[in-house]
Design a protein around this motif. Structure first.
Motif, PDB file in Angstrom:
ATOM      1  N   TRP A   1      28.079 -26.479 -17.114  1.00 21.90           N
ATOM      2  CA  TRP A   1      26.772 -26.463 -16.445  1.00 21.90           C
ATOM      3  C   TRP A   1      26.043 -25.148 -16.690  1.00 21.90           C
ATOM      4  O   TRP A   1      24.823 -25.127 -16.867  1.00 21.90           O
TER       5      TRP A   1
ATOM      6  N   LEU B   1      24.527 -25.221 -20.140  1.00 24.46           N
ATOM      7  CA  LEU B   1      23.368 -26.116 -20.200  1.00 24.46           C
ATOM      8  C   LEU B   1      22.163 -25.510 -19.484  1.00 24.46           C
ATOM      9  O   LEU B   1      21.020 -25.646 -19.951  1.00 24.46           O
TER      10      LEU B   1
ATOM     11  N   LYS C   1      20.666 -22.906 -21.744  1.00 23.26           N
ATOM     12  CA  LYS C   1      19.941 -23.546 -22.837  1.00 23.26           C
ATOM     13  C   LYS C   1      18.625 -24.145 -22.344  1.00 23.26           C
ATOM     14  O   LYS C   1      17.607 -24.107 -23.044  1.00 23.26           O
ATOM     15  N   ARG C   2      18.652 -24.701 -21.126  1.00 25.09           N
ATOM     16  CA  ARG C   2      17.444 -25.330 -20.593  1.00 25.09           C
ATOM     17  C   ARG C   2      16.325 -24.300 -20.389  1.00 25.09           C
ATOM     18  O   ARG C   2      15.150 -24.595 -20.613  1.00 25.09           O
TER      19      ARG C   2
ATOM     20  N   TYR D   1      19.776 -33.072 -21.807  1.00 17.02           N
ATOM     21  CA  TYR D   1      20.602 -32.168 -20.999  1.00 17.02           C
ATOM     22  C   TYR D   1      20.909 -32.771 -19.631  1.00 17.02           C
ATOM     23  O   TYR D   1      21.986 -32.532 -19.062  1.00 17.02           O
TER      24      TYR D   1
ATOM     25  N   SER E   1      23.751 -34.889 -20.267  1.00 17.90           N
ATOM     26  CA  SER E   1      24.910 -34.073 -20.640  1.00 17.90           C
ATOM     27  C   SER E   1      25.547 -33.398 -19.435  1.00 17.90           C
ATOM     28  O   SER E   1      26.768 -33.167 -19.408  1.00 17.90           O
ATOM     29  N   GLU E   2      24.745 -33.039 -18.423  1.00 19.70           N
ATOM     30  CA  GLU E   2      25.296 -32.395 -17.235  1.00 19.70           C
ATOM     31  C   GLU E   2      26.355 -33.255 -16.561  1.00 19.70           C
ATOM     32  O   GLU E   2      27.289 -32.727 -15.940  1.00 19.70           O
TER      33      GLU E   2
ATOM     34  N   SER F   1      29.139 -34.304 -20.288  1.00 14.57           N
ATOM     35  CA  SER F   1      29.863 -33.266 -21.035  1.00 14.57           C
ATOM     36  C   SER F   1      31.091 -32.740 -20.299  1.00 14.57           C
ATOM     37  O   SER F   1      32.150 -32.544 -20.923  1.00 14.57           O
TER      38      SER F   1
END
Length: 371
Positions: A276, A279, A282-283, A297, A300-301, A304
């Protein structure tokens, strides 16, 4: 059968020696080299098929030769002798091979035959030679292509097939429904509630239905994606990159997962927190805060951490399921890039074969995850 085994050995040696000789660290080979290796690889594949058929007919205990009373069976000692004598290594056999090599037709004599077999692939070779074919990453070994040129040219063909497939609403709906079902099943098997990931997945689909595609294209171009096709975005950029990351996790993550003094619950929580955090970081760097990558994303949270725990955690059942899912996706890609599995003849025939493969793999994954 012995002669076939000998010839097969020579062909494999020739392919290995030629490939090592012509590549020499060069990323892309010429059109002639690509054609030669593709033809030789097909000869080798066909030889293996013929070898298997011969063994089943002449040596296998369940062969019709050993079942039928109307056929004189092969004596067991003869069959055993044939089975054990698989190669000929005498100097005379090698000299015969060398003397016969002078009678082999020039490669150009096979060009018309080759074009008849793979006209779509030949057109891609011409495209590569004339203007080049853009690509984000080279996955030659992963998809079992003979060389980088073959991989890049097949990417071009697969793009055309995907564009045709996704011009049909039924195809879009099939892949959307299959993706939703597989994601939900993965979380259920990992004892997680799939509600939030399904909501995020449906929100991403809703975004794609009403989005400005030029903005999405610019967004993905910043990640190196060269074309807006199912192969480029879903298979290559999303799935294959994810598998690459899971195969090479950060050392900090590995250290936590492998620490035998920590409980499994703590390890899983720490791993989820690490995912997390990455991500979120990256966000914050996204140019389009409500674009495609942002919606990806969101999915993906939820997904992933489950995949990361499945591949790196101690739970053998979850690891087996995640590995099975990965193997099915990689197997689909290898089939898509195989001359013997799909037809690189026309866009329509290639699209039909890819759709058939995707349907089969989807059913296999769903059946396994649903057990």
């Amino acid at each position: 059968m012995e002669a076939l085994e000998t010839a097969l050995g020579f062909w494999e040696d020739a392919l290995a020696a030629y490939t090592a000789g012509v590549t020499g660290g060069v990323a892309l080979t010429s059109q002639e080299e690509a054609e030669f290796t593709a033809l030789l690889q097909r000869v080798i594949d066909d030889a293996y098929t013929l070898q298997d058929q011969c063994e089943h007919l002449f040596l296998h205990q369940h062969s019709v030769l050993f079942r039928s009373s109307s056929v004189t069976p092969v004596p067991s000692e003869v069959a055993a002798d044939l089975f054990e004598r698989r190669t000929l290594t005498s100097a005379s056999s090698y000299e015969s091979f060398v003397s016969a090599s002078g009678d082999i037709a020039d490669l150009r004599d096979l060009e018309e035959f080759d074009e008849a077999l793979y006209p779509l692939y030949q057109a891609a070779l011409k495209q590569h030679e004339d203007g080049g074919i853009p690509y984000r990453d080279v996955r030659t070994d992963r998809v079992r292509c003979a060389n980088d040129v073959e991989y890049v040219c097949k990417v071009h063909c697969i793009r055309l097939a995907c564009q045709l497939l996704f011009s049909q609403e039924g195809t879009k709906q099939f892949f959307a429904d299959s993706g939703r079902q597989i994601i939900a099943d993965l979380l259920v098997r990992a004892d997680k509630d799939p509600k939030d990931v399904v909501l995020a997945y449906d929100a991403m689909l809703e975004f794609l239905t009403n989005c400005e595609w030029p903005d999405v294209e610019l967004e993905l171009q910043g990640r190196g994606v060269k074309a807006l096709t199912f192969y480029d975005v879903v298979l290559d950029f999303i799935l294959m990159d994810a598998f690459d990351d899971l195969e090479n996790p950060p050392s900090s993550v590995t250290a936590v997962v492998q620490n035998r003094w920590l409980s499994n619950g703590f390890k899983e929580s720490a791993l989820s927190t690490a995912v997390w955090s990455v991500l979120r970081a990256k966000r914050r760097m996204l140019k389009y805060q409500d674009g495609f990558i942002a919606h990806f994303y969101d999915v993906s949270e939820h997904l992933s951490p489950v995949l990361a725990w499945g591949f790196m955690g101690p739970d053998e059942n979850i690891r087996e399921l995640c590995t099975f899912f990965k193997d099915q996706i990689v197997g689909l890609l290898q089939d898509m890039f195989s001359f013997t599995t799909v037809r690189y003849t026309t866009v329509e025939e290639l699209a039909t074969d890819i759709m058939t493969l995707a349907t089969q793999r989807s059913e296999t994954i769903s059946q396994r995850l649903g057990l």
